[in-house]
Motif scaffolding. Structure first.
Motif, short mmCIF file in Angstrom:
data_model
loop_
_atom_site.label_atom_id
_atom_site.label_comp_id
_atom_site.label_asym_id
_atom_site.label_seq_id
_atom_site.Cartn_x
_atom_site.Cartn_y
_atom_site.Cartn_z
N LEU A 24 4.28 -22.53 104.63
CA LEU A 24 4.44 -23.97 104.86
C LEU A 24 4.88 -24.20 106.30
CD1 LEU A 24 6.41 -24.80 101.59
CD2 LEU A 24 3.96 -25.08 102.01
N GLY A 25 4.27 -25.18 106.96
CA GLY A 25 4.62 -25.46 108.35
C GLY A 25 4.24 -24.32 109.25
N SER A 26 3.00 -23.90 109.19
CA SER A 26 2.53 -22.68 109.86
C SER A 26 2.44 -22.76 111.38
CB SER A 26 1.15 -22.30 109.32
OG SER A 26 1.20 -22.13 107.94
N GLY A 27 2.32 -23.96 111.92
CA GLY A 27 2.17 -24.07 113.38
C GLY A 27 0.89 -23.41 113.83
N THR A 28 0.99 -22.33 114.58
CA THR A 28 -0.20 -21.62 115.06
C THR A 28 -0.81 -20.71 114.00
OG1 THR A 28 1.08 -19.75 115.89
CG2 THR A 28 0.68 -21.59 117.42
N GLY A 29 -0.07 -20.43 112.94
CA GLY A 29 -0.56 -19.56 111.88
C GLY A 29 -0.33 -18.08 112.12
N ALA A 30 0.44 -17.74 113.14
CA ALA A 30 0.63 -16.33 113.52
C ALA A 30 1.25 -15.50 112.40
CB ALA A 30 1.48 -16.23 114.79
N VAL A 31 2.25 -16.04 111.72
CA VAL A 31 2.92 -15.29 110.66
C VAL A 31 1.96 -15.06 109.48
CG1 VAL A 31 4.81 -15.31 108.99
CG2 VAL A 31 5.20 -16.06 111.34
N GLY A 32 1.26 -16.11 109.08
CA GLY A 32 0.29 -15.98 108.00
C GLY A 32 -0.85 -15.05 108.35
N LEU A 33 -1.30 -15.11 109.59
CA LEU A 33 -2.36 -14.19 110.04
C LEU A 33 -1.88 -12.74 109.99
CD1 LEU A 33 -3.94 -16.24 112.93
CD2 LEU A 33 -5.19 -15.25 111.00
N MET A 34 -0.64 -12.50 110.34
CA MET A 34 -0.11 -11.13 110.26
C MET A 34 -0.09 -10.65 108.81
SD MET A 34 0.85 -8.34 111.44
CE MET A 34 1.03 -8.60 113.18
N ALA A 35 0.34 -11.53 107.89
CA ALA A 35 0.34 -11.16 106.48
C ALA A 35 -1.08 -10.86 106.00
CB ALA A 35 0.97 -12.27 105.64
N ALA A 36 -2.06 -11.66 106.43
CA ALA A 36 -3.45 -11.43 106.05
C ALA A 36 -3.98 -10.14 106.68
CB ALA A 36 -4.32 -12.61 106.48
N THR A 37 -3.53 -9.82 107.87
CA THR A 37 -3.90 -8.57 108.52
C THR A 37 -3.36 -7.38 107.73
OG1 THR A 37 -3.97 -9.62 110.68
CG2 THR A 37 -3.72 -7.26 110.68
N LEU A 38 -2.20 -7.56 107.09
CA LEU A 38 -1.60 -6.50 106.27
C LEU A 38 -2.15 -6.48 104.85
CD1 LEU A 38 2.09 -6.79 107.50
CD2 LEU A 38 0.43 -5.02 108.09
N GLY A 39 -3.14 -7.35 104.55
CA GLY A 39 -3.81 -7.29 103.26
C GLY A 39 -3.51 -8.40 102.28
N ALA A 40 -2.72 -9.39 102.66
CA ALA A 40 -2.38 -10.49 101.75
C ALA A 40 -3.48 -11.55 101.71
CB ALA A 40 -1.06 -11.15 102.19
N ASP A 41 -3.50 -12.32 100.64
CA ASP A 41 -4.35 -13.50 100.52
C ASP A 41 -3.46 -14.68 100.86
OD1 ASP A 41 -6.64 -12.07 99.66
OD2 ASP A 41 -5.74 -11.91 97.69
N VAL A 42 -3.73 -15.33 101.99
CA VAL A 42 -2.80 -16.29 102.59
C VAL A 42 -3.41 -17.68 102.69
CG1 VAL A 42 -1.41 -16.79 104.64
CG2 VAL A 42 -1.82 -14.42 103.97
N VAL A 43 -2.59 -18.68 102.40
CA VAL A 43 -2.91 -20.08 102.71
C VAL A 43 -1.87 -20.54 103.71
CG1 VAL A 43 -3.07 -22.43 101.84
CG2 VAL A 43 -3.98 -20.54 100.49
N VAL A 44 -2.34 -20.95 104.89
CA VAL A 44 -1.45 -21.49 105.92
C VAL A 44 -1.57 -23.01 105.88
CG1 VAL A 44 -1.43 -19.45 107.42
CG2 VAL A 44 -3.21 -21.15 107.72
N THR A 45 -0.44 -23.70 106.00
CA THR A 45 -0.45 -25.15 105.91
C THR A 45 0.31 -25.77 107.07
OG1 THR A 45 1.60 -25.32 104.64
CG2 THR A 45 -0.43 -24.99 103.38
N ASP A 46 -0.14 -26.94 107.45
CA ASP A 46 0.61 -27.74 108.42
C ASP A 46 -0.01 -29.12 108.47
OD1 ASP A 46 2.37 -28.55 110.56
OD2 ASP A 46 2.58 -26.43 111.00
N LEU A 47 0.49 -29.94 109.37
CA LEU A 47 0.03 -31.31 109.52
C LEU A 47 -1.43 -31.36 109.98
CD1 LEU A 47 3.16 -32.78 111.35
CD2 LEU A 47 2.57 -33.01 108.93
N GLU A 48 -2.02 -32.52 109.78
CA GLU A 48 -3.41 -32.75 110.16
C GLU A 48 -3.67 -32.42 111.64
OE1 GLU A 48 -6.46 -36.56 110.21
OE2 GLU A 48 -4.66 -36.63 108.98
N GLU A 49 -2.71 -32.75 112.50
CA GLU A 49 -2.88 -32.54 113.94
C GLU A 49 -3.04 -31.06 114.29
OE1 GLU A 49 0.22 -34.21 112.93
OE2 GLU A 49 -0.96 -36.04 112.82
#
Length: 94
Positions: A24-49
């Protein structure tokens, strides 16, 4: 995610494999991308902007992802936590 990586009970490089992660509140998505790089199935979320930035970062790093990652959210959208998000019906890491 930090608590999972710090856990002495789990191998940090394997602790995300086949896990369902919602950021939640991913911003650039760097943390979620790292989790996905380590094999997780990730949904990153943030505002429309930030949706275009999230999608661009996902696209630029998709060659590193061993799990999956998708961007969701926006001001006028509700997040849908369908069974497609959770491989075994539950969320592993939030």
């Amino acid at each position: 995610m930090a608590a999972t990586l710090e856990s002495p009970l789990e191998d940090p490089l394997r602790s995300f494999v086949r896990r369902s992660v919602l950021e939640l509140g991913s911003g650039t998505g760097a943390v979620g991308l790292m989790a996905a790089t380590l094999g997780a199935d990730v949904v990153v979320t943030d505002l429309e902007e930030l949706q275009d930035l999230l999608k661009m970062n996902i696209n630029m790093n998709k060659h590193l992802v061993t799990g999956s990652v998708q961007a969701k959210g926006g001001r006028n959208r509700r997040l849908s936590f369908s069974t497609r998000l959770h491989t075994d019906g539950r969320l592993h890491i939030l």
